[in-house]
Design a protein around this motif. Structure first.
Motif, mmCIF file in Angstrom:
data_model
loop_
_atom_site.group_PDB
_atom_site.id
_atom_site.type_symbol
_atom_site.label_atom_id
_atom_site.label_comp_id
_atom_site.label_asym_id
_atom_site.label_seq_id
_atom_site.Cartn_x
_atom_site.Cartn_y
_atom_site.Cartn_z
ATOM 1 N N THR A 153 -8.742 9.960 7.079
ATOM 2 C CA THR A 153 -8.529 8.695 7.801
ATOM 3 C C THR A 153 -8.203 7.559 6.830
ATOM 4 O O THR A 153 -7.373 6.673 7.119
ATOM 5 N N THR A 154 -8.863 7.608 5.668
ATOM 6 C CA THR A 154 -8.545 6.587 4.638
ATOM 7 C C THR A 154 -7.092 6.707 4.197
ATOM 8 O O THR A 154 -6.393 5.704 4.033
ATOM 9 N N ARG A 155 -6.616 7.956 4.041
ATOM 10 C CA ARG A 155 -5.203 8.149 3.661
ATOM 11 C C ARG A 155 -4.268 7.636 4.766
ATOM 12 O O ARG A 155 -3.210 7.064 4.501
ATOM 13 N N ILE A 156 -4.687 7.896 6.033
ATOM 14 C CA ILE A 156 -3.856 7.432 7.157
ATOM 15 C C ILE A 156 -3.726 5.913 7.118
ATOM 16 O O ILE A 156 -2.630 5.344 7.280
ATOM 17 N N ALA A 157 -4.867 5.231 6.887
ATOM 18 C CA ALA A 157 -4.837 3.763 6.842
ATOM 19 C C ALA A 157 -3.950 3.268 5.707
ATOM 20 O O ALA A 157 -3.174 2.318 5.866
ATOM 21 N N ALA A 158 -4.033 3.929 4.536
ATOM 22 C CA ALA A 158 -3.212 3.502 3.389
ATOM 23 C C ALA A 158 -1.736 3.693 3.683
ATOM 24 O O ALA A 158 -0.899 2.838 3.358
ATOM 25 N N SER A 159 -1.400 4.839 4.319
ATOM 26 C CA SER A 159 0.010 5.088 4.647
ATOM 27 C C SER A 159 0.513 4.089 5.681
ATOM 28 O O SER A 159 1.660 3.639 5.632
ATOM 29 N N ALA A 160 -0.368 3.748 6.628
ATOM 30 C CA ALA A 160 0.026 2.773 7.655
ATOM 31 C C ALA A 160 0.301 1.417 7.016
ATOM 32 O O ALA A 160 1.253 0.719 7.379
ATOM 33 N N ARG A 161 -0.579 1.045 6.048
ATOM 34 C CA ARG A 161 -0.348 -0.250 5.366
ATOM 35 C C ARG A 161 0.967 -0.224 4.599
ATOM 36 O O ARG A 161 1.711 -1.202 4.586
ATOM 37 N N ARG A 162 1.258 0.900 3.964
ATOM 38 C CA ARG A 162 2.503 0.987 3.197
ATOM 39 C C ARG A 162 3.703 0.866 4.137
ATOM 40 O O ARG A 162 4.687 0.185 3.838
ATOM 41 N N ALA A 163 3.619 1.580 5.291
ATOM 42 C CA ALA A 163 4.717 1.501 6.259
ATOM 43 C C ALA A 163 4.899 0.065 6.744
ATOM 44 O O ALA A 163 6.025 -0.447 6.887
ATOM 45 N N ASN A 164 3.757 -0.600 6.967
ATOM 46 C CA ASN A 164 3.828 -1.981 7.426
ATOM 47 C C ASN A 164 4.479 -2.883 6.364
ATOM 48 O O ASN A 164 5.266 -3.773 6.689
ATOM 49 N N GLU A 165 4.102 -2.628 5.089
ATOM 50 C CA GLU A 165 4.692 -3.431 4.010
ATOM 51 C C GLU A 165 6.204 -3.227 3.929
ATOM 52 O O GLU A 165 6.969 -4.183 3.706
ATOM 53 N N ILE A 166 6.635 -1.972 4.132
ATOM 54 C CA ILE A 166 8.083 -1.700 4.085
ATOM 55 C C ILE A 166 8.804 -2.415 5.220
ATOM 56 O O ILE A 166 9.846 -3.061 5.025
ATOM 57 N N VAL A 167 8.211 -2.311 6.422
ATOM 58 C CA VAL A 167 8.827 -2.981 7.573
ATOM 59 C C VAL A 167 8.868 -4.491 7.346
ATOM 60 O O VAL A 167 9.861 -5.163 7.636
ATOM 61 N N GLN A 168 7.746 -5.017 6.798
ATOM 62 C CA GLN A 168 7.685 -6.468 6.552
ATOM 63 C C GLN A 168 8.749 -6.890 5.546
ATOM 64 O O GLN A 168 9.384 -7.940 5.685
ATOM 65 N N ARG A 169 8.933 -6.045 4.507
ATOM 66 C CA ARG A 169 9.930 -6.365 3.482
ATOM 67 C C ARG A 169 11.345 -6.380 4.092
ATOM 68 O O ARG A 169 12.166 -7.250 3.783
ATOM 69 N N ILE A 170 11.582 -5.430 4.984
ATOM 70 C CA ILE A 170 12.899 -5.363 5.638
ATOM 71 C C ILE A 170 13.089 -6.561 6.571
ATOM 72 O O ILE A 170 14.162 -7.157 6.636
ATOM 73 N N ARG A 171 11.995 -6.916 7.281
ATOM 74 C CA ARG A 171 12.080 -8.077 8.176
ATOM 75 C C ARG A 171 12.363 -9.350 7.373
ATOM 76 O O ARG A 171 13.143 -10.200 7.795
ATOM 77 N N ASN A 172 11.706 -9.448 6.210
ATOM 78 C CA ASN A 172 11.956 -10.636 5.380
ATOM 79 C C ASN A 172 13.418 -10.692 4.927
ATOM 80 O O ASN A 172 14.032 -11.745 4.901
ATOM 81 N N MET A 173 13.938 -9.511 4.575
ATOM 82 C CA MET A 173 15.318 -9.453 4.117
ATOM 83 C C MET A 173 16.274 -9.805 5.257
ATOM 84 O O MET A 173 17.320 -10.429 5.040
ATOM 85 N N ALA B 237 15.498 -11.681 7.954
ATOM 86 C CA ALA B 237 15.195 -12.951 8.631
ATOM 87 C C ALA B 237 16.143 -14.064 8.175
ATOM 88 O O ALA B 237 16.580 -14.100 7.024
ATOM 89 N N LYS B 238 16.412 -14.971 9.102
ATOM 90 C CA LYS B 238 17.196 -16.163 8.780
ATOM 91 C C LYS B 238 16.203 -17.277 8.456
ATOM 92 O O LYS B 238 15.470 -17.746 9.318
#
Length: 676
Positions: A494-514, A516-517
């Protein structure tokens, strides 16, 4: 026209004979410059007065006036008192002018020094300037409260010279100009005419060295309160007049001595300088008046003493001092006066005349109050000039962007005159704002386009943590479905799942930032981190092309000032270009090398070198041109935008072929000030 009561011809001002016009009751209505030269009294003190207090009247004087009005003319010798108390004899001719109905209208008197006097009068048609007095009429009402303090200090057993000097200067500062004649305006008015001197402090024009004697003599006249009696003093040469004699007297007919007349007689240090000085003043005034830059002439002389006092207290950080004493800024806004403006200033502020702007300077800083503070700090620190972009509110309700500049004086040579200048840049600012918006939209569109090209790479980047989440979740379920669930193992998964979820979220956030206007945001950032984040965007691009990434990030590199997303955009663009260049290379190692460093100018630099075929020599100088491309389906805007972004960061970018082969791009941007 000097001394005119209205209606008299200007030609009389040029006459070499004294011309005096009386009304039928004997009150002077006109007193020409030759009368000033002959009798020594300025017109401003004579018009409206009878001449009796200057004449040695006889019992026949009344009869003389009656006969004059009856006969129409009279000629003879008169004796009149000069400001120095000396009686002079003058030959005068008096003529009565009549109205159409035969009644007496007024009396015109022509006079010249009597032939038996030491100086023969009337021989030439030019009145020597040395015979003219620089005459002033001054309002002393605001200075009167200082007289008891000055007299008390003088009478003290141990008077304080510094305190006495300060009170004397404040006394002159409090006196206002009610009127001046042309000679006074020529001598000390600078580019201002008499009209613009009226209402201002006497201290603006009076020589610094002669302010104390002026205060003493005015106080002497006011305390004596004997109207018509002249108080005189010889003064040392002040650089304007040679051995000047100053005379002060109160006008008759006033119970309260709220105004005085002052005359300064003497020869100008260099008579020839008058012509040059007047010509120079005329040129200067014309130049200033017709300059396209709006200009204000400001008298801040009294602030110089305040700055000196503050400096004397040991204050060096005037900015911090103003934070503790904000009342000083308000005092400057309400006490520093505008003494002259040009026509461009009148037009810029939508005023009807220059007089609308001749007031305290506070109105110039209502839209940008911090500017006055900076002006004061510049003066305190002894700067020669200061300039900034500020906003101003005009008199007709507009708000303008102006390039504001201050030229500080070097007293006493420049008489402590400060010059403000303004150039209207409202349209330029609006155009620059619109251009920045267009550029931002263009950059955003290019970023979206790049993201579109990196769809595969982005999907691969996001897919990795998602796949890990699925795998770990399924494994957890299997551990839980056992007869004896292994809770510890499930916790680990479960700890690994949470870490992977955070990483996925960071990637999505990075793409959203890129994607965004948004407005660029300059912050201190680690350029190495920016490079690593950019590499994540192109991971799939380089992996599918079997490209090796080599990094050589400098240790302990200072932070750079920049916008993270825009710098990522630059790096992603350069990486994609290199990856596409390497794709056509069939032989040799495919490699992209990234290195960060600090250049000789202290800037933070990033170098990207690929092992591709390099650029054609005739293309190197054109790669940053808009719409220049060597790709069949390229638009040629990527590198142009990269150059624009780096230029906005205050940096530079270059392209070249590496000596070992391949293309090399290098950009450098300023370091964060705190780390520089």
């Amino acid at each position: 026209m000097s001394g005119s009561a209205g209606g008299e011809p200007d030609i009389a001002d040029l006459a070499s004979e004294s011309v005096v016009v009386f009304d039928t009751s004997g009150v002077i209505r006109y007193w020409n410059p030759a009368s000033e030269a002959l009798y020594g009294w300025p017109a401003m003190s004579m018009v409206g007065q009878g001449i009796g207090h200057l004449s040695e009247r006889t019992v026949d004087e009344g009869e003389h006036w009656r006969l004059l009005l009856q006969e129409g003319n009279w000629q003879g010798l008169v004796s009149r008192r000069t400001p120095s108390g000396v009686q002079i004899a003058a030959d005068v001719r008096q003529y009565v002018r009549f109205n159409a109905d035969g009644t007496a209208r007024d009396v015109v008197e022509y006079g010249r020094r009597a032939q038996n006097q030491e100086q023969q009068g009337g021989g030439d048609w030019h009145i020597p300037d040395r015979l003219m007095a620089a005459s002033w009429e001054m309002d002393v009402s605001e200075a009167l409260p200082l007289i008891p303090l000055i007299l008390e200090q003088k009478a003290a057993a141990d008077p304080d010279p510094a305190r006495l000097t300060t009170l004397g200067l404040e006394f002159v500062q409090a006196m206002r100009v009610l009127n001046v004649n042309e000679r006074a305006a020529r001598l000390v008015g600078g580019n201002r005419g008499p009209e613009l001197m009226i209402g201002q402090s006497v201290a603006v024009f009076w020589p610094i060295e002669a302010r104390a004697p002026l205060a003493d003599l005015v106080i002497e006249a006011v305390t004596a309160n004997d109207p018509g009696t002249t108080h005189r003093r010889q003064l040392p040469s002040d650089g304007i007049l040679r051995d000047p004699v100053m005379s002060v007297w109160l006008p008759p007919g006033r119970d309260v001595p709220d105004r005085v007349f002052v005359a300064a007689n003497g020869t100008a240090d260099d008579d020839r300088s008058y012509l040059y000085l007047r010509a120079s003043e005329a040129r200067y005034r014309k130049l200033v008046q017709f300059m396209p830059m709006a200009m204000w002439q400001v008298d801040a002389s009294h602030m110089a003493k305040i700055y000196a006092d503050v400096r004397g207290q040991g204050v060096e950080d005037f900015d911090a001092y103003l934070t503790e004493h904000p009342e000083l800024i308000e005092f400057a806004a309400t006490s520093v006066s505008v003494t002259d403006v040009n026509r461009s200033a009148v037009q810029l502020f939508g005023a009807e005349s220059s007089h609308d702007l001749m007031r305290h300077v506070g109105y110039l800083f209502t839209a940008t109050p911090s500017a006055l503070r900076k002006v004061m700090i510049g003066r305190f620190n002894g700067q020669q000039n200061w300039t900034d972009l500020i906003k101003v509110h005009t008199l007709d309700g507009r708000t303008l962007d102006v390039q504001f500049s201050v030229t500080y004086p070097k007293p006493p040579a420049e008489l402590d005159v400060t010059i403000f200048g303004m150039i209207d840049v409202t349209e330029r600012i609006q155009m620059e704002t619109e251009l920045r918006q267009l550029q931002a939209d263009f950059t955003h569109a290019a970023r979206i386009s790049t993201l579109g090209e990196l769809t595969t790479s982005i999907a691969h980047e996001v897919n990795q943590p998602l796949a890990a989440i699925v795998t770990n979740a399924e494994t957890s379920l299997r551990w839980l479905s056992r007869d004896e669930p292994n809770v510890e193992k499930v916790k680990e998964l479960t700890t690994r799942i949470a870490a992977s979820a955070r990483r996925a979220n960071e990637i999505v956030q990075r793409i959203r930032n890129m994607a965004a206007k948004r407005e660029p945001e300059r912050v201190a950032l680690d350029l190495d981190e920016v490079a690593q984040e950019a590499l994540m965007f192109v991971r799939d691009e380089v992996e599918v092309r079997a490209i090796r990434i080599a990094t050589d990030f400098a240790k302990d590199l200072p932070k750079a000032m920049g916008d993270r997303v825009q710098l990522q955009q630059v790096l992603v663009n350069l990486l994609v270009n290199s990856a596409q260049a390497l794709e056509v290379q069939k032989q040799g190692e495919r490699e992209i090398r990234l290195a960060t460093s600090r250049d000789a100018d202290g800037r933070i630099a990033l170098t990207l070198h690929d092992t591709g075929p390099g650029m054609a020599e005739d293309h190197i100088d054109r790669v940053f041109e808009g719409f220049f491309t060597t790709k069949d389906n390229g638009m040629g805007i990527g590198l142009a935008i990269c150059q624009s972004i780096i230029a906005e960061h205050g940096g530079s970018i270059s392209a070249s072929n590496h000596p070992d082969g391949g293309a090399q791009f290098r950009f450098a941007i300023p370091a964060h000030a705190a780390d520089a």
